[in-house]
Design a protein around this motif. Structure first.
Motif, PDB file in Angstrom:
ATOM      1  N   UNK A  11       0.811  -1.217   0.000  1.00 46.73           N
ATOM      2  CA  UNK A  11       0.000   0.000   0.000  1.00 46.73           C
ATOM      3  C   UNK A  11       0.850   1.276   0.000  1.00 46.73           C
ATOM      4  N   UNK A  12       2.146   1.125  -0.137  1.00 46.29           N
ATOM      5  CA  UNK A  12       3.051   2.269  -0.014  1.00 46.29           C
ATOM      6  C   UNK A  12       2.750   3.366  -1.030  1.00 46.29           C
ATOM      7  N   UNK A  13       2.477   2.966  -2.266  1.00 57.95           N
ATOM      8  CA  UNK A  13       2.227   3.972  -3.310  1.00 57.95           C
ATOM      9  C   UNK A  13       0.990   4.801  -3.004  1.00 57.95           C
ATOM     10  N   UNK A  14      -0.105   4.149  -2.623  1.00 58.57           N
ATOM     11  CA  UNK A  14      -1.333   4.881  -2.316  1.00 58.57           C
ATOM     12  C   UNK A  14      -1.137   5.793  -1.097  1.00 58.57           C
ATOM     13  N   UNK A  15      -0.410   5.287  -0.098  1.00 55.64           N
ATOM     14  CA  UNK A  15      -0.187   6.066   1.123  1.00 55.64           C
ATOM     15  C   UNK A  15       0.613   7.328   0.823  1.00 55.64           C
TER      16      UNK A  15
END
Length: 325
Positions: A11-15
């Motif tokens: 989920x790093x990109x969305x965060x």
């Protein structure tokens, strides 16, 4: 679930995208998190809301110790509202939406007033229209976070007022590596990953419920029914104390695997017995059976069915197919 570090590895990109918008003062007033069950949407929403409310966030993550973080953890933060169905068989009502909107009108010292709606597709029509008015004329520093697995069930006008953030299952290597860190070494991680359709948190739940053992037990019973080695009534008695939704979802899993064996060239089933069963059953039977189980799943979510009779019917149909082989 909230003990896992935020964001989850996939989920790093969305965060980072959303946190950067927050830092630059251009975060949308309504976010729509979309993705299948078990990919971590609920956890993402909870942790992102907590981080936005935290006044001492470090490296884009809530500190977990300040007054705001303690309130969020206790479910008592005055600027965080969670909107969900009151009962599993009911939708979110207009009175619930109005109560939340009324709360938004109160003054606040927080950076945001946050409303999490989960699942957003359970909003009843009147509730959707009431929410739409707030989305069209948002209060200052208000953030709506809507979550859904079924974006097509939301009003188009509701969807158009939100920034859509999609969550897809992570790569198998990433998901299985994360699962291996959470579970004992003896856990059949690959099989759980397969059964969960690549959704790590669902796979984790399956592991905690010993779901794989239940799956293989049901698969063995279906094989015995087909081979005329087990009576449908005895089979129904064996599963009568099982949660109806779990049994029906497992039947759907089995039938889905059988259809893949029949229709996908070179497909390798999760269990060898599935390949054999796929040669004994017609595609028409499996498709009809899948539709019927889906219908039963919808009914049992709303009303109480006679479970013994339902199971006898479901298992008798397998036994009849065995006679036709």
């Amino acid at each position: 679930m909230n003990s896992y570090s935020a964001p989850l590895p996939w989920q790093t990109q969305q965060w980072q995208q959303l946190y950067r918008c927050h830092q630059e003062g251009r975060l949308a007033h309504a976010l729509l998190l979309v993705g299948q069950a078990g990919v971590g949407k609920t956890l993402f929403a909870a942790n992102f809301a907590k981080t936005l409310l935290c006044k001492q966030a470090v490296d884009q993550i809530a500190c977990g110790r300040c007054r705001d973080c303690v309130w969020v953890a206790a479910g008592t933060h005055p600027d965080l509202c969670l909107l969900a169905t009151e009962k599993a068989s009911q939708g979110i009502k207009i009175d619930q939406v109005r109560a939340v909107i009324e709360k938004l009108n109160h003054t606040s010292q927080a950076a945001y007033k946050i409303i999490v709606i989960n699942p957003a597709d359970s909003l009843l029509l009147a509730a959707s229209h009431a929410l739409l008015k707030s989305l069209e004329e948002p209060s200052e520093r208000t953030l709506f976070i809507l979550l859904t697995e079924k974006i097509e069930r939301l009003l188009p006008t509701l969807r158009s007022r939100c920034q859509v953030i999609r969550f897809t299952p992570p790569e198998k290597s990433l998901a299985t590596a994360w699962l291996a860190q959470q579970l004992p070494a003896s856990t059949p991680v690959d099989k759980l990953y397969h059964l969960s359709a690549g959704a790590p948190l669902l796979a984790l739940t399956y592991a905690q419920q010993n779901y794989y053992l239940f799956y293989t037990d049901l698969l063995a019973s279906l094989s015995q029914l087909l081979n005329q080695e087990l009576d449908p009534i005895h089979c129904a008695a064996h599963y009568v104390k099982t949660d109806a939704q779990q049994l029906l979802s497992t039947l759907l899993n089995v039938v889905s695997e059988l259809l893949k064996c029949q229709l996908l060239s070179g497909y390798t089933a999760i269990e060898g017995v599935l390949a054999h069963l796929a040669t004994c059953l017609s595609t028409d039977f499996l498709l009809q059976y899948f539709d019927d189980v889906m219908a039963l799943q919808a009914h049992t979510a709303k009303i109480t069915l006679n479970l013994p009779l339902m199971l006898e019917d479901l298992f008798s149909r397998w036994a009849i197919q065995g006679k036709l082989c």
